[in-house]
Design a protein around this motif. Sequence first.
Motif, PDB file in Angstrom:
ATOM      1  N   HIS A  17       4.487 -48.313   5.696  1.00 40.98           N
ATOM      2  CA  HIS A  17       4.438 -47.593   6.963  1.00 40.98           C
ATOM      3  C   HIS A  17       5.702 -47.245   7.317  1.00 40.98           C
ATOM      4  O   HIS A  17       6.798 -48.215   7.258  1.00 40.98           O
ATOM      5  N   PHE A  18       6.026 -46.047   8.053  1.00 36.89           N
ATOM      6  CA  PHE A  18       7.145 -45.847   8.734  1.00 36.89           C
ATOM      7  C   PHE A  18       7.010 -46.303  10.527  1.00 36.89           C
ATOM      8  O   PHE A  18       7.076 -45.262  10.940  1.00 36.89           O
ATOM      9  N   GLY A  19       6.720 -47.406  10.716  1.00 39.11           N
ATOM     10  CA  GLY A  19       6.818 -47.556  11.990  1.00 39.11           C
ATOM     11  C   GLY A  19       5.561 -47.171  12.764  1.00 39.11           C
ATOM     12  O   GLY A  19       5.706 -46.782  13.961  1.00 39.11           O
ATOM     13  N   SER A  20       4.697 -47.086  11.983  1.00 36.80           N
ATOM     14  CA  SER A  20       3.439 -46.333  12.702  1.00 36.80           C
ATOM     15  C   SER A  20       2.041 -46.956  11.879  1.00 36.80           C
ATOM     16  O   SER A  20       2.325 -47.442  10.726  1.00 36.80           O
ATOM     17  N   ASP A  21       0.985 -46.376  12.150  1.00 35.38           N
ATOM     18  CA  ASP A  21      -0.124 -46.787  11.511  1.00 35.38           C
ATOM     19  C   ASP A  21      -0.364 -45.715  10.165  1.00 35.38           C
ATOM     20  O   ASP A  21      -1.349 -45.936   9.314  1.00 35.38           O
ATOM     21  N   GLY A  63      10.714 -37.659  -2.694  1.00 27.82           N
ATOM     22  CA  GLY A  63       9.965 -38.421  -1.880  1.00 27.82           C
ATOM     23  C   GLY A  63       9.372 -39.671  -2.828  1.00 27.82           C
ATOM     24  O   GLY A  63       8.492 -39.252  -3.579  1.00 27.82           O
ATOM     25  N   LEU A  64       9.713 -40.759  -2.258  1.00 28.35           N
ATOM     26  CA  LEU A  64       9.335 -41.944  -3.347  1.00 28.35           C
ATOM     27  C   LEU A  64       8.249 -42.792  -2.567  1.00 28.35           C
ATOM     28  O   LEU A  64       7.338 -43.006  -3.591  1.00 28.35           O
ATOM     29  N   GLY A  65       8.190 -42.812  -1.323  1.00 37.20           N
ATOM     30  CA  GLY A  65       6.936 -43.595  -0.804  1.00 37.20           C
ATOM     31  C   GLY A  65       6.962 -45.191  -1.673  1.00 37.20           C
ATOM     32  O   GLY A  65       8.024 -45.895  -1.855  1.00 37.20           O
ATOM     33  N   ARG A  90      16.371 -47.656   2.406  1.00 32.38           N
ATOM     34  CA  ARG A  90      15.367 -48.624   2.602  1.00 32.38           C
ATOM     35  C   ARG A  90      14.090 -48.629   2.169  1.00 32.38           C
ATOM     36  O   ARG A  90      13.381 -49.463   1.561  1.00 32.38           O
ATOM     37  N   VAL A  91      13.587 -47.192   1.891  1.00 32.55           N
ATOM     38  CA  VAL A  91      12.264 -46.968   1.018  1.00 32.55           C
ATOM     39  C   VAL A  91      12.337 -47.601  -0.563  1.00 32.55           C
ATOM     40  O   VAL A  91      11.536 -47.997  -1.120  1.00 32.55           O
ATOM     41  N   VAL A  92      13.759 -47.050  -0.992  1.00 30.89           N
ATOM     42  CA  VAL A  92      14.047 -47.372  -2.309  1.00 30.89           C
ATOM     43  C   VAL A  92      13.944 -49.024  -2.347  1.00 30.89           C
ATOM     44  O   VAL A  92      13.214 -49.521  -3.212  1.00 30.89           O
ATOM     45  N   ALA A  93      14.528 -49.820  -1.465  1.00 32.04           N
ATOM     46  CA  ALA A  93      14.487 -51.274  -1.582  1.00 32.04           C
ATOM     47  C   ALA A  93      13.138 -51.941  -1.307  1.00 32.04           C
ATOM     48  O   ALA A  93      12.578 -52.730  -2.012  1.00 32.04           O
ATOM     49  N   ALA A  94      12.334 -51.191  -0.506  1.00 29.62           N
ATOM     50  CA  ALA A  94      10.926 -51.622  -0.282  1.00 29.62           C
ATOM     51  C   ALA A  94      10.191 -51.507  -1.539  1.00 29.62           C
ATOM     52  O   ALA A  94       9.131 -52.283  -1.735  1.00 29.62           O
ATOM     53  N   ILE A 112      19.519 -41.409  -4.055  1.00 26.05           N
ATOM     54  CA  ILE A 112      19.471 -41.435  -2.548  1.00 26.05           C
ATOM     55  C   ILE A 112      20.015 -40.082  -1.962  1.00 26.05           C
ATOM     56  O   ILE A 112      21.401 -39.693  -2.151  1.00 26.05           O
ATOM     57  N   ALA A 113      19.171 -39.252  -1.606  1.00 29.05           N
ATOM     58  CA  ALA A 113      19.790 -37.944  -1.159  1.00 29.05           C
ATOM     59  C   ALA A 113      18.740 -37.080  -0.519  1.00 29.05           C
ATOM     60  O   ALA A 113      17.585 -37.483  -0.467  1.00 29.05           O
ATOM     61  N   ASP A 114      19.143 -36.173   0.298  1.00 26.45           N
ATOM     62  CA  ASP A 114      18.051 -35.097   1.047  1.00 26.45           C
ATOM     63  C   ASP A 114      17.769 -34.259  -0.113  1.00 26.45           C
ATOM     64  O   ASP A 114      18.357 -33.670  -0.995  1.00 26.45           O
TER      65      ASP A 114
END
Length: 251
Positions: A17-21, A63-65, A90-94, A112-114
Amino acid sequence: MSFSIDIREATGVRTLHFGSDWIQGAMRIARPWRLELDYTREMMASLLLRDDTRFPCKVLLIGLGAASLTKFIYRHYPLAKLTVVEIEPRVVAAARQFFKLPEDPLRLDIVIADGSQYIAEHDKTYDLILVDGFDANARPGKLNMLPFYQMCRSRLNNNGILVVNLLGRSRGYHASLERIRTSFDERALAFPSCDSGNVIAVAATGEKIEIALNELKKQALELKQKTGLNLLPTLVRLEQAKSCPGGILRI
């Protein structure tokens, strides 16, 4: 970015989650290579559309998710080389810590890029491009603009396929689909909306895709035997939605 990254677990499923449900990715802990969410399975229907044992050989994921799509292709298509572009480190680390993202620099390049900048600045081409990028508010930003889709087309090999996860429930997906169609000379279609509200759009270059639904079902059974992925419900929904006139899928 200002959002927090949360990892939750319930009934044997770990979610991102990115700070939400809002669920940004999920993994069944006992089956980490399985595609847990409906829309991720639907995105893999693209694997049925080219009758080529080498497809896909080169894959770009934006987009990795929770790395679900990445892990599925990595595991079941050992000849495929994958490039994953993720804007948030941080998504890659998670994904590495909690979702079993493989470390294999020979086959798996994590950048890591746009995503929109990356595809504009690099001239590599791919057989398959998968776009599943959203911010904490479920907005795709530049990943849903006409120039981005046009650039995706230019980065596809002949007979390449683009697959995009569109969110259809809140704002509708028709404008997004029109942008994709414009970029691909009308060679795009949207799968009927999943229960989650996700709509998967598919676009193609090269030879026209004309496959009878019965043939697709045979291929889906072979894919299920090979990978455990069951795409028959997706094909049934396509049939029920009358997306295949005369029983033939055309893109």
